[in-house]
Design an enzyme around this catalytic site. Structure first.
Site, PDB file in Angstrom:
ATOM      1  NE  ARG A 353      -1.796  10.872   3.676  1.00 30.28           N
ATOM      2  CZ  ARG A 353      -2.388  10.658   4.836  1.00 30.28           C
ATOM      3  NH1 ARG A 353      -1.806   9.891   5.737  1.00 30.28           N
ATOM      4  NH2 ARG A 353      -3.566  11.188   5.115  1.00 30.28           N
ATOM      5  CE  LYS A 354       5.901   5.518   8.173  1.00 31.71           C
ATOM      6  NZ  LYS A 354       6.616   6.493   7.337  1.00 31.71           N
ATOM      7  CE1 TYR A 355      -3.574   7.787   2.026  1.00 31.98           C
ATOM      8  CE2 TYR A 355      -1.993   6.390   0.876  1.00 31.98           C
ATOM      9  CZ  TYR A 355      -2.722   7.557   0.958  1.00 31.98           C
ATOM     10  OH  TYR A 355      -2.611   8.502  -0.033  1.00 31.98           O
TER      11      TYR A 355
END
Length: 520
Positions: A353-355
């Site tokens: 998701r690469k928050y």
């Protein structure tokens, strides 16, 4: 020069009769007595091998004169074995002789691989005559299809006999054994038709490869002189050339290699007991039990195909990485089916998701909305850029659920900014949250902490780049040299015609590299 018709070799019962061909005359170089003494010490050939050599001479595969080699050096002897494909009986005799040589010496092997290109037909005939499987090494890797450098079916740890027509320095053999080793095959022996005795066998021996040669230059000269094909002056000239043109390729000292690549002191199984994060413990335990460090990056937008491919590669992976927001028509039923496949094949799910937002926002992104990764993904990842608040936000719901967080400390794309101080800050952030941060996306090992799992994207069986800046590394480089823990592979698997078989290739190559990196 085209010979008169009466001088054309005649085939009788498979043997060439050319005693009447003119001998090659050359000006004297080495003293005749010294040349006689040298070849007297050479190994005498048996009648079968002698017959093969005479045939090679008669068809022009062994020539004497003045030739410019690939290196630019002038040589009095030239060996061109490409012509043997035009003489099927001779090709068969050579293949049989090479096979019987290694068999008589007790060499055990599961598969064959000919060094491209001249040795390929020899290896093929050996395979056909004795029912031995064969693999092929591509000299040039295609930019389409599977993009594999090693073609064929094989298993990790199998012994592969390398087949070569001629060795001078042994470099062509080394160029073949390396990709074979990279995909998990063991290469300790090479069978060669002709050894020019210019250092090739020694170079290979220094690298743990035994060379088994049917013919050596010294024995060839002895036989051809005995059979009146060449005079003693030419023998001396060739011996002078061989003596003065040795090619020794010294490998790097073992201690230097060990210093550059220290190896792993702990196995995955041992490390699993030292993890403070439950997701990390589970992942390392799966890796040890399934003997795989392969993560499949499923960048597939069709739901049906996603599930089909994941089911096919499931037995070979330790982790499935998803970009769930790229999936067309996502619903929680897809997430449920992915979890069922994870349980069926024993792997964990990593939502990429690469928050990268503030703590309060990531709390909502992680647990609310359409995707709700906290409900079905074992781990997620995040950029450390916003500071420690992002870890606190994800931990709020992920911690109680037994989830884990991976920090993006480095990236595989060209020109990325995740370097230097940024990477160092990522390591420090992980140290502050040992019960929740369980790994890094990185190009190498960043910390000796056994509870941190290093995961490297951009892996293919051969090095290269794509047209969008992705830089690919091999499993051997990532796991054996950079000491990362997990290889992440996407297009190399899902773009192949048989994703399951491709996943197995990466699994075998990855596990072989991991085992090689372990300290004994």
């Amino acid at each position: 020069m085209i010979l008169p018709k009466k001088n054309i070799p005649v085939v009788i019962l498979g043997y060439f009769i050319s005693d009447y061909l003119p001998k090659v005359q050359t000006p004297p170089t080495m003293d005749s007595k010294a040349a006689e003494e040298c070849i007297s010490k050479a190994e005498a050939l048996d009648s079968n091998t002698e017959g093969i050599l005479i045939k090679l001479f008669d068809i022009g595969a062994v020539k004497f004169g003045n030739f410019t080699l690939k290196s630019g050096v002038q040589s009095p002897i030239y060996i061109d074995l490409r012509v043997i494909v035009s003489f099927p009986e001779l090709l068969k005799a050579i293949a049989e002789k090479m096979y019987s040589l290694v068999s008589s010496r007790g060499v055990k092997f599961d598969t064959l691989c000919g060094v491209p290109y001249t040795a390929l037909p020899v290896a093929t005939v050996m395979s056909l005559l004795h029912g031995k499987p064969m693999v092929m090494r591509r000299k040039e890797v295609k930019k389409y299809g599977t993009k594999r450098i090693i073609e064929g079916i094989f298993k990790q740890g199998q012994a592969c006999l390398v087949v070569e027509d001629l060795i001078t320095s042994g470099m062509s053999v080394m160029e073949t054994t390396k990709p074979l080793n990279d995909v998990g095959l063991k290469t300790s022996d090479v069978v060669v038709l002709v050894d020019r005795e210019q250092g090739g066998a020694k170079n290979l021996e220094m690298r743990g490869i035994r060379a088994h040669s049917v013919l050596k230059i010294s024995s060839m000269l002895k036989c051809l002189h005995k059979n009146k094909r060449i005079d003693i002056q030419l023998v001396g000239k060739v011996l002078d050339f061989i003596k003065n043109n040795q090619v020794i390729i010294t490998p790097e000292e073992k201690k230097k290699e060990e210093k550059k690549t220290p190896g792993r002191s702990l196995t995955y199984a041992v490390r699993s007991k030292k993890c403070k994060n439950p997701a990390a413990r589970k992942l390392l335990r799966i890796m040890s039990e399934k003997k795989t460090n392969l993560c499949f990056s499923a960048d597939i937008t069709d739901k049906k195909r996603l599930l089909e491919v994941v089911d096919a590669v499931g037995p070979h992976i330790c982790m499935l990485k998803t970009h769930i927001d790229t999936l067309e028509g996502f619903d929680m039923d897809v997430a449920k089916k992915l979890r069922e496949l994870a349980d069926k094949h024993n792997f964990i799910i990593f939502e990429d998701r690469k928050y990268a937002d503030i703590g309060n926002t990531v709390v909502l992104q992680y647990s609310k909305g359409i995707y709700r990764p906290v409900e079905w993904a074992d781990i997620v990842n995040a950029h450390p850029l916003p500071g420690s608040g992002i870890v606190d936000g994800l931990k709020k719901n992920g911690g109680p659920a037994g989830r884990g967080l991976v920090l993006i400390a480095e990236m595989s794309s060209k020109g990325n900014l995740a370097t230097g101080a940024y990477t160092e800050a990522s390591v420090k952030m992980a140290e502050d949250y040992p019960d929740f941060v369980m790994g890094f996306i990185s190009m190498r090992k960043l910390t000796a902490n056994p509870g941190i799992i290093h995961m490297t994207p951009g892996v293919k069986l051969v090095k290269g780049t794509d047209n969008m800046g992705q830089q690919y590394k091999t499993p051997h480089l990532v796991l054996a040299e950079k000491l990362s823990d997990v290889i992440i592979v996407g297009r190399g698997i899902y773009q192949s015609e048989a994703p399951g078989a491709s996943a197995k290739q990466y699994r075998d190559a990855g596990w072989a590299a991991y085992e090689k990196s372990l300290k004994c």
